[in-house]
Enzyme design. Structure first.
Site, short mmCIF file in Angstrom:
data_model
loop_
_atom_site.label_atom_id
_atom_site.label_comp_id
_atom_site.label_asym_id
_atom_site.label_seq_id
_atom_site.Cartn_x
_atom_site.Cartn_y
_atom_site.Cartn_z
N GLU A 1 0.85 -1.19 0.00
CA GLU A 1 0.00 0.00 0.00
C GLU A 1 0.88 1.24 0.00
OE1 GLU A 1 -3.34 0.53 3.00
OE2 GLU A 1 -1.94 2.08 3.68
N HIS B 1 -8.52 3.02 -2.30
CA HIS B 1 -9.38 2.99 -1.13
C HIS B 1 -10.56 3.92 -1.39
CE1 HIS B 1 -6.07 1.69 1.94
NE2 HIS B 1 -6.05 0.98 0.83
N HIS C 1 -12.18 -4.20 15.98
CA HIS C 1 -12.30 -2.77 15.73
C HIS C 1 -12.51 -2.07 17.07
CE1 HIS C 1 -13.89 1.12 14.41
NE2 HIS C 1 -13.37 0.84 13.23
N LYS D 1 -21.20 -7.84 5.81
CA LYS D 1 -20.61 -7.21 4.62
C LYS D 1 -20.21 -8.27 3.58
CE LYS D 1 -18.09 -4.47 7.33
NZ LYS D 1 -17.14 -3.44 7.81
#
Length: 318
Positions: A20, A96, A184, A200
């Site tokens: 990334e 992203h 999270h 999701k």
């Protein structure tokens, strides 16, 4: 262009290399970014992620002494950078997409641009709150949750736009989401986190990229729990080598993660950041070897657009 899931399928069990990068600050040359990418191309990454950044509020001082709060986007250019990466390096770019700072209409326009460019992979994230706010608040007309953003992508894949004024055609985005081996930080517990992760996947997400971690046991347990929950998509581990002693406190504060005792002790014994960098590289090399043996599909590195540590790790494992 090739979808992330297709890259993984074609590898036939061989672990891939990817990384990334972050866009340069507004006004900086993209050449600096290319100089960071170039040394890593020998390891044949099939794709490169490009982060997206919301606006920031800064204080602008005027000649009369008054201070004005101005909203600016310090790192624009994600879509353009993705196009240049594909053109220059002949690899897939994965932009992203974030909720923070964007309306649904702006998101749709970005998806249209990506579709025109032939960019068929996206990583859907909620994104960070404004630095001054501390708590995430969506822009008026924007998404509050990554699941809402994912739903918009899935709707476009069905040819459904926000304002159906003309005949539209389905897109074919391969969409990834974030996973958190250590939970999270806003989820009340790991089970709740898994519930939303599974939701999701059921909505259509096709791969998971994890938050960085330094204890492989967390990733392995995360993968096992995913499989038990019926989450069968590729789970890509996100990795970052420690490079400075300061990161012992910075990374846990920003990313809400734990650092293993052995790693902390080794870093604390270092006299210089040069020594820390060597410790971080060696730790990450051992992480990679264990993860490859476990069967992780990709070693995905958070480079912060600095290639030297990642190159040293890749040379040792690829």
């Amino acid at each position: 262009m090739t979808k992330i899931t297709e890259h993984i399928q074609r590898a036939n069990g061989k672990t891939l290399f990817s990384f990334e990068i972050i866009p340069p600050l507004k006004g900086e040359s993209i050449q600096h970014l290319f100089d960071a990418i170039e040394p890593l191309m020998e390891f044949k990454p099939p794709f490169i992620d490009v982060t997206y950044h919301r606006e920031e509020v800064i204080d602008k001082k005027h000649s009369n002494g008054l201070i004005e709060k101005v909203s600016i986007r310090k790192r624009p250019g994600t879509v353009g950078i993705c196009a240049r990466i594909m053109e220059r390096f002949k690899v897939d770019a994965v932009p992203h997409m974030i909720c923070g700072g964007f309306t649904r209409d702006e998101t749709e326009d970005m998806l249209v641009d990506l579709h025109y460019l032939g960019i068929d992979n996206v990583l859907v994230l909620r994104g960070d709150p404004e630095k001054s706010a501390g708590v995430f608040k969506p822009r008026e007309g924007g998404h509050a949750y990554a699941s809402e953003l994912l739903q918009q992508v899935m709707q476009m894949n069905k040819g459904i736009l926000l304002h159906q004024e003309t005949e539209s055609y389905p897109t074919s985005f391969c969409t990834g989401i974030a996973g958190y081996p250590e939970k999270h930080f806003e989820a009340p517990n790991l089970e709740t986190d898994f519930k939303y992760l599974k939701m999701k996947i059921d909505m259509g997400a096709e791969f998971i990229v994890t938050q960085m971690f330094f204890d492989n046991a967390r990733y392995i347990e995360f993968v096992k729990k995913c499989r038990q929950a019926g989450i069968l998509v590729p789970i890509i581990p996100g990795l970052k080598p420690l490079t400075t002693k300061k990161q012992l406190t910075v990374l846990p504060r920003i990313f809400h993660l734990d650092l293993p005792d052995d790693l902390v002790k080794a870093v604390e014994e270092c006299k210089t950041d040069k020594e820390v960098k060597l410790v971080g590289i060696e730790w990450c090399i051992q992480q990679c070897k264990e993860l490859i043996a476990f069967g992780a599909p990709v070693m995905h590195f958070y480079t912060m657009s600095k290639s030297d540590p990642v190159k040293a790790i890749a040379q040792a494992i690829f």
